[in-house]
Design an enzyme around this catalytic site. Structure first.
Site, PDB file in Angstrom:
ATOM      1  N   ARG A 133       0.741  -1.464   0.549  1.00  0.00           N
ATOM      2  CA  ARG A 133      -0.003  -0.080  -0.060  1.00  0.00           C
ATOM      3  C   ARG A 133       0.691   1.277  -0.157  1.00  0.00           C
ATOM      4  NH1 ARG A 133      -4.625  -1.617   4.660  1.00  0.00           N
ATOM      5  NH2 ARG A 133      -5.289  -2.871   4.085  1.00  0.00           N
ATOM      6  N   ARG A 163      10.700   6.005   4.092  1.00  0.00           N
ATOM      7  CA  ARG A 163      10.726   7.313   3.587  1.00  0.00           C
ATOM      8  C   ARG A 163      11.829   7.988   5.102  1.00  0.00           C
ATOM      9  NH1 ARG A 163       5.337   9.065   3.617  1.00  0.00           N
ATOM     10  NH2 ARG A 163       6.361  11.376   3.791  1.00  0.00           N
ATOM     11  N   ASP A 189       1.838   5.103  -0.015  1.00  0.00           N
ATOM     12  CA  ASP A 189       1.470   6.197   0.188  1.00  0.00           C
ATOM     13  C   ASP A 189       0.940   7.278  -0.953  1.00  0.00           C
ATOM     14  OD1 ASP A 189       1.788   5.028   2.652  1.00  0.00           O
ATOM     15  OD2 ASP A 189       3.367   6.453   3.648  1.00  0.00           O
TER      16      ASP A 189
END
Length: 245
Positions: A50, A198, A52
């Protein structure tokens, strides 16, 4: 009811992530609309990950069960026709056994993060890289990154809303490479926590700027505390490159 494995490329900029949402555009929603337009029936498209909002993919993988069979090439081409003008492309479609699961059958996921290390404004790469104007020491970033390889509790690099049952993950690769003004962070693992890539990249940029040392990065990891993380890199530089099965 045949099951199809889809390999998908997309620009994440106009989407609010992979996961379908009631009122906001998503990659999953665009794909499901294309499947319905082609088959006349609702079907859930299950992704390997999934991503972002704003995150891109070069090799996302999904599976979908449809009510009637199509030749794989025809199914791919039909989906692409119905996906336009969304920046989403089905690169490959193949019929797979019902036991195949895009998410749970995956054995490794590969991500790439692109940084353009320049003081000049971006022209062609807006929305697809992170521009960092201060000079980065990519060698120091790479050396520090090796502290994160292996099995660790990655709570520090985990989003507070992450729904994973355990913060422990095994990181197989985390390399930092420079080519001119572009720095690429390449990482792979069986799976990642929410915002883990990230978060690691943002902390490595602090190392590259001289704000942190490799020891500081290790201390942040050992703290097992989200507050110990450096900055979180913006989503537009991140790409899901490949999923292995």
């Amino acid at each position: 009811m045949p099951r199809y494995k889809l390999t998908i490329e997309y620009d994440g900029a106009p989407f609010f992530g992979w996961q379908v949402q009631e009122t906001l555009p998503s990659v999953q929603g665009a794909l499901e609309a294309a499947v319905k337009a082609m088959t006349g029936a609702d079907a859930r498209v299950h992704g390997a990950g999934r991503t972002d909002a704003g995150v891109h993919a070069l090799g996302q993988v999904a599976h979908v069960d449809v009510v009637k069979p199509f030749a794989a090439d025809r199914f791919r081409d039909g989906l692409n026709a119905h996906l336009r003008p969304n920046p989403v492309a089905v690169l490959e479609a193949e019929i797979v056994p019902e036991t195949f699961e895009a998410r749970f059958s995956a054995i490794r996921r590969h991500y790439r993060y692109r940084i353009v290390n320049t003081r000049a404004n971006l022209a062609l790469d807006i929305g697809h890289v992170w521009r960092v104007p201060r000079r980065l020491d990519s060698d120091a970033m790479h050396a520090a990154a090796q502290r994160l390889i292996g099995k660790h509790d990655f709570t520090t690099f985990r989003d507070t809303e992450c729904q994973a049952k355990s913060p422990e993950k095994t990181l197989d690769q985390l390399d930092v490479l420079r080519d001119g003004r572009e720095i690429t962070v390449i990482t792979s693992a069986r799976s990642f926590l929410h915002s883990q890539v990230r978060s690691m990249v943002g902390s490595l940029v602090w190392v590259g700027e001289g704000r942190w040392t490799a020891d500081d990065l290790s201390a942040a990891l050992d703290a097992r505390n989200r507050a110990a993380c450096g900055i979180v890199a913006p989503p537009e530089g991140l790409y899901l490159v490949q999923v292995d099965y």
